[in-house]
Write a protein that holds these residues in place. Structure first.
Motif, PDB file in Angstrom:
ATOM      1  N   ASP A 124      33.022  33.930  40.794  1.00 56.39           N
ATOM      2  CA  ASP A 124      34.032  33.119  40.122  1.00 56.39           C
ATOM      3  C   ASP A 124      34.213  33.574  38.680  1.00 56.39           C
ATOM      4  OD1 ASP A 124      34.464  31.488  42.341  1.00 56.39           O
ATOM      5  OD2 ASP A 124      32.797  30.171  41.798  1.00 56.39           O
ATOM      6  N   ALA A 125      35.459  33.645  38.285  1.00 55.60           N
ATOM      7  CA  ALA A 125      35.746  33.888  36.872  1.00 55.60           C
ATOM      8  C   ALA A 125      35.396  32.631  36.093  1.00 55.60           C
ATOM      9  CB  ALA A 125      37.219  34.231  36.700  1.00 55.60           C
ATOM     10  N   ASN A 126      34.667  32.800  35.005  1.00 52.85           N
ATOM     11  CA  ASN A 126      34.315  31.626  34.196  1.00 52.85           C
ATOM     12  C   ASN A 126      34.908  31.704  32.802  1.00 52.85           C
ATOM     13  OD1 ASN A 126      32.582  33.593  33.122  1.00 52.85           O
ATOM     14  ND2 ASN A 126      30.862  32.884  34.363  1.00 52.85           N
ATOM     15  N   GLY A 127      36.016  32.428  32.715  1.00 47.16           N
ATOM     16  CA  GLY A 127      36.729  32.489  31.448  1.00 47.16           C
ATOM     17  C   GLY A 127      38.047  33.204  31.633  1.00 47.16           C
ATOM     18  N   GLY A 128      39.092  32.768  30.944  1.00 45.49           N
ATOM     19  CA  GLY A 128      40.378  33.449  30.988  1.00 45.49           C
ATOM     20  C   GLY A 128      41.406  32.697  31.800  1.00 45.49           C
ATOM     21  N   GLY A 129      42.536  33.357  32.019  1.00 43.58           N
ATOM     22  CA  GLY A 129      43.665  32.719  32.664  1.00 43.58           C
ATOM     23  C   GLY A 129      43.535  32.564  34.158  1.00 43.58           C
ATOM     24  N   GLY A 130      42.651  33.336  34.801  1.00 42.98           N
ATOM     25  CA  GLY A 130      42.406  33.145  36.214  1.00 42.98           C
ATOM     26  C   GLY A 130      42.971  34.237  37.096  1.00 42.98           C
ATOM     27  N   LEU A 131      42.812  34.001  38.389  1.00 44.79           N
ATOM     28  CA  LEU A 131      43.150  34.972  39.412  1.00 44.79           C
ATOM     29  C   LEU A 131      44.166  34.371  40.362  1.00 44.79           C
ATOM     30  CD1 LEU A 131      40.664  37.120  41.479  1.00 44.79           C
ATOM     31  CD2 LEU A 131      42.272  35.630  42.649  1.00 44.79           C
ATOM     32  N   HIS A 132      45.235  35.103  40.601  1.00 41.14           N
ATOM     33  CA  HIS A 132      46.248  34.696  41.575  1.00 41.14           C
ATOM     34  C   HIS A 132      46.262  35.740  42.674  1.00 41.14           C
ATOM     35  CE1 HIS A 132      47.649  31.741  38.650  1.00 41.14           C
ATOM     36  NE2 HIS A 132      47.573  32.707  37.747  1.00 41.14           N
ATOM     37  N   CYS A 133      45.904  35.316  43.886  1.00 41.94           N
ATOM     38  CA  CYS A 133      45.714  36.264  44.972  1.00 41.94           C
ATOM     39  C   CYS A 133      46.434  35.775  46.220  1.00 41.94           C
ATOM     40  CB  CYS A 133      44.216  36.425  45.264  1.00 41.94           C
ATOM     41  SG  CYS A 133      43.839  37.744  46.418  1.00 41.94           S
ATOM     42  N   ASN A 134      47.074  36.687  46.913  1.00 44.19           N
ATOM     43  CA  ASN A 134      47.746  36.363  48.174  1.00 44.19           C
ATOM     44  C   ASN A 134      46.701  36.303  49.277  1.00 44.19           C
ATOM     45  OD1 ASN A 134      49.277  36.157  50.469  1.00 44.19           O
ATOM     46  ND2 ASN A 134      50.607  37.903  50.019  1.00 44.19           N
ATOM     47  N   ARG A 135      46.146  35.120  49.514  1.00 51.43           N
ATOM     48  CA  ARG A 135      45.084  34.965  50.500  1.00 51.43           C
ATOM     49  C   ARG A 135      45.608  34.918  51.929  1.00 51.43           C
ATOM     50  NH1 ARG A 135      40.814  36.910  47.962  1.00 51.43           N
ATOM     51  NH2 ARG A 135      40.217  35.734  46.105  1.00 51.43           N
ATOM     52  N   THR A 136      46.945  35.033  52.115  1.00 53.39           N
ATOM     53  CA  THR A 136      47.460  35.146  53.486  1.00 53.39           C
ATOM     54  C   THR A 136      47.171  36.538  54.044  1.00 53.39           C
ATOM     55  OG1 THR A 136      49.663  35.901  52.796  1.00 53.39           O
ATOM     56  CG2 THR A 136      49.305  33.515  52.957  1.00 53.39           C
ATOM     57  N   LEU A 137      46.864  37.491  53.162  1.00 48.88           N
ATOM     58  CA  LEU A 137      46.496  38.836  53.612  1.00 48.88           C
ATOM     59  C   LEU A 137      45.009  38.858  53.956  1.00 48.88           C
ATOM     60  CD1 LEU A 137      48.404  41.048  51.009  1.00 48.88           C
ATOM     61  CD2 LEU A 137      49.156  40.307  53.264  1.00 48.88           C
ATOM     62  N   ARG A 138      44.678  39.412  55.109  1.00 50.11           N
ATOM     63  CA  ARG A 138      43.278  39.486  55.522  1.00 50.11           C
ATOM     64  C   ARG A 138      42.518  40.494  54.671  1.00 50.11           C
ATOM     65  NH1 ARG A 138      43.269  39.816  62.151  1.00 50.11           N
ATOM     66  NH2 ARG A 138      44.382  37.868  62.566  1.00 50.11           N
ATOM     67  N   GLN A 139      41.298  40.131  54.304  1.00 48.76           N
ATOM     68  CA  GLN A 139      40.465  41.010  53.482  1.00 48.76           C
ATOM     69  C   GLN A 139      39.140  41.294  54.175  1.00 48.76           C
ATOM     70  OE1 GLN A 139      41.867  38.939  49.272  1.00 48.76           O
ATOM     71  NE2 GLN A 139      39.797  39.744  49.457  1.00 48.76           N
ATOM     72  N   ALA A 140      38.589  42.465  53.885  1.00 55.08           N
ATOM     73  CA  ALA A 140      37.239  42.817  54.321  1.00 55.08           C
ATOM     74  C   ALA A 140      36.593  43.599  53.192  1.00 55.08           C
ATOM     75  CB  ALA A 140      37.269  43.643  55.603  1.00 55.08           C
ATOM     76  N   MET A 141      35.267  43.430  53.039  1.00 56.82           N
ATOM     77  CA  MET A 141      34.554  44.140  51.981  1.00 56.82           C
ATOM     78  C   MET A 141      33.328  44.821  52.549  1.00 56.82           C
ATOM     79  SD  MET A 141      33.302  42.858  48.223  1.00 56.82           S
ATOM     80  CE  MET A 141      32.293  43.923  47.183  1.00 56.82           C
ATOM     81  N   LEU A 142      33.127  46.080  52.145  1.00 58.39           N
ATOM     82  CA  LEU A 142      31.945  46.846  52.519  1.00 58.39           C
ATOM     83  C   LEU A 142      31.081  47.051  51.291  1.00 58.39           C
ATOM     84  CD1 LEU A 142      33.933  47.533  54.895  1.00 58.39           C
ATOM     85  CD2 LEU A 142      32.730  49.703  55.059  1.00 58.39           C
ATOM     86  N   ARG A 201      30.514  35.887  33.230  1.00 58.51           N
ATOM     87  CA  ARG A 201      29.206  35.968  32.577  1.00 58.51           C
ATOM     88  C   ARG A 201      28.113  35.604  33.566  1.00 58.51           C
ATOM     89  NH1 ARG A 201      28.506  35.781  27.013  1.00 58.51           N
ATOM     90  NH2 ARG A 201      30.436  35.851  25.783  1.00 58.51           N
ATOM     91  N   TYR A 202      27.004  36.302  33.472  1.00 58.34           N
ATOM     92  CA  TYR A 202      25.790  35.923  34.172  1.00 58.34           C
ATOM     93  C   TYR A 202      24.750  35.622  33.094  1.00 58.34           C
ATOM     94  CZ  TYR A 202      28.113  38.025  38.205  1.00 58.34           C
ATOM     95  OH  TYR A 202      29.006  38.335  39.206  1.00 58.34           O
ATOM     96  N   GLY A 203      24.661  34.355  32.705  1.00 56.28           N
ATOM     97  CA  GLY A 203      23.808  33.998  31.579  1.00 56.28           C
ATOM     98  C   GLY A 203      24.379  34.605  30.311  1.00 56.28           C
TER      99      GLY A 203
END
Length: 250
Positions: free
Chosen positions: A67-85, A25-27
């Motif tokens: 950030d998720a502000n509701g629900g069960g959450g996020l499980h992510c393999n952060r050992t993998l390198r990420q990039a975002m465009l 949610r944003y507000g």
């Protein structure tokens, strides 16, 4: 029959990311509503839907920028390198070469080696001829190719792209799309054991057909359909998704 939301395409690999009933949610605005989603390494996932459907927010959650502000959450393999465009990538007020080299230097590469690797990355995207030019003076298509070079130089295992060709002319769109396909066919920092995973949002359904192997349709922050690309364009869909594919969604 439309696939169940959150159901991944067939793949035996361990998930890169697993979202369970995530909301943002944003507000008073609900950007994501109870989204469940699993993506495994090597998938090419397209996010489609009208403006405001939650595609950009989902990408930002996947990259750790929201950030998720509701629900069960996020499980992510952060050992993998990420990039975002992003749709309009941020360019530093310096040369195209330094824009790539600085990203490598911040990752711990010695400056001399970073500049050499940066030049290789520029050659990969056909920009070696403008290596010394201020990045902020480049055309939109050149800046997007530079952003791809910057990402490729980091050898990410996961590439996230938010409308990467939305503001480009047809020629620049073809160039960037070709680089995306090339990128998706490569491997991340872990070598052959880590095929690049690509998640991108797009309004260009032809691009989705050419680049994705899985399509997720979103509406009002909800994941409405999640199907292999062939089934999405050829099988039955929820009504809103069907109208969107036909270009008739109001």
């Amino acid at each position: 029959m439309a696939g169940a939301p959150g159901q991944p395409a067939a793949n035996d690999g361990a998930p890169w990311v697993d979202l369970r009933h995530v909301s943002v949610r944003y507000g008073a605005v609900v950007a994501l509503a109870n989204v469940s989603l699993c993506i495994v390494p090597g998938e090419r996932v397209a996010l489609v839907g009208a403006n405001g459907s939650g595609k950009s927010t989902l990408l930002r959650v996947l990259h750790g920028l929201a950030d998720a502000n509701g629900g069960g959450g996020l499980h992510c393999n952060r050992t993998l390198r990420q990039a975002m465009l992003f749709q309009r990538p941020h360019m530093l007020r310096t040369s195209a070469l330094n824009n790539v080299a600085l990203a490598l230097w911040l990752r711990g590469t010695r400056w001399r080696d970073a500049r050499l690797d940066a030049l290789t990355a520029l050659q990969r995207v056909g920009l070696q001829g403008i290596a010394a030019q201020n990045a902020r003076t480049l055309s939109g298509g050149q800046q997007q190719r530079l952003a791809l070079a910057r990402a490729w130089a980091l050898r990410p295992d996961v590439l996230l792209l938010d409308e990467p060709t939305a503001s480009l002319d047809p020629h620049a769109k073809r160039e960037v799309e070709s680089l995306m396909a090339d990128f998706a066919a490569s491997h991340g920092a872990g070598g052959p054991a880590h095929p690049v995973t690509m998640v991108f949002s797009s309004h260009n359904l032809g691009q989705v057909k050419r680049l994705a192997n899985r399509v997720i349709y979103m509406e009002h922050g909800r994941l409405v359909a999640d199907l292999p690309v062939h089934d999405f364009f050829n099988g039955p869909l929820p009504e809103a998704a069907r109208l969107f594919v036909k270009g008739e969604l109001v």
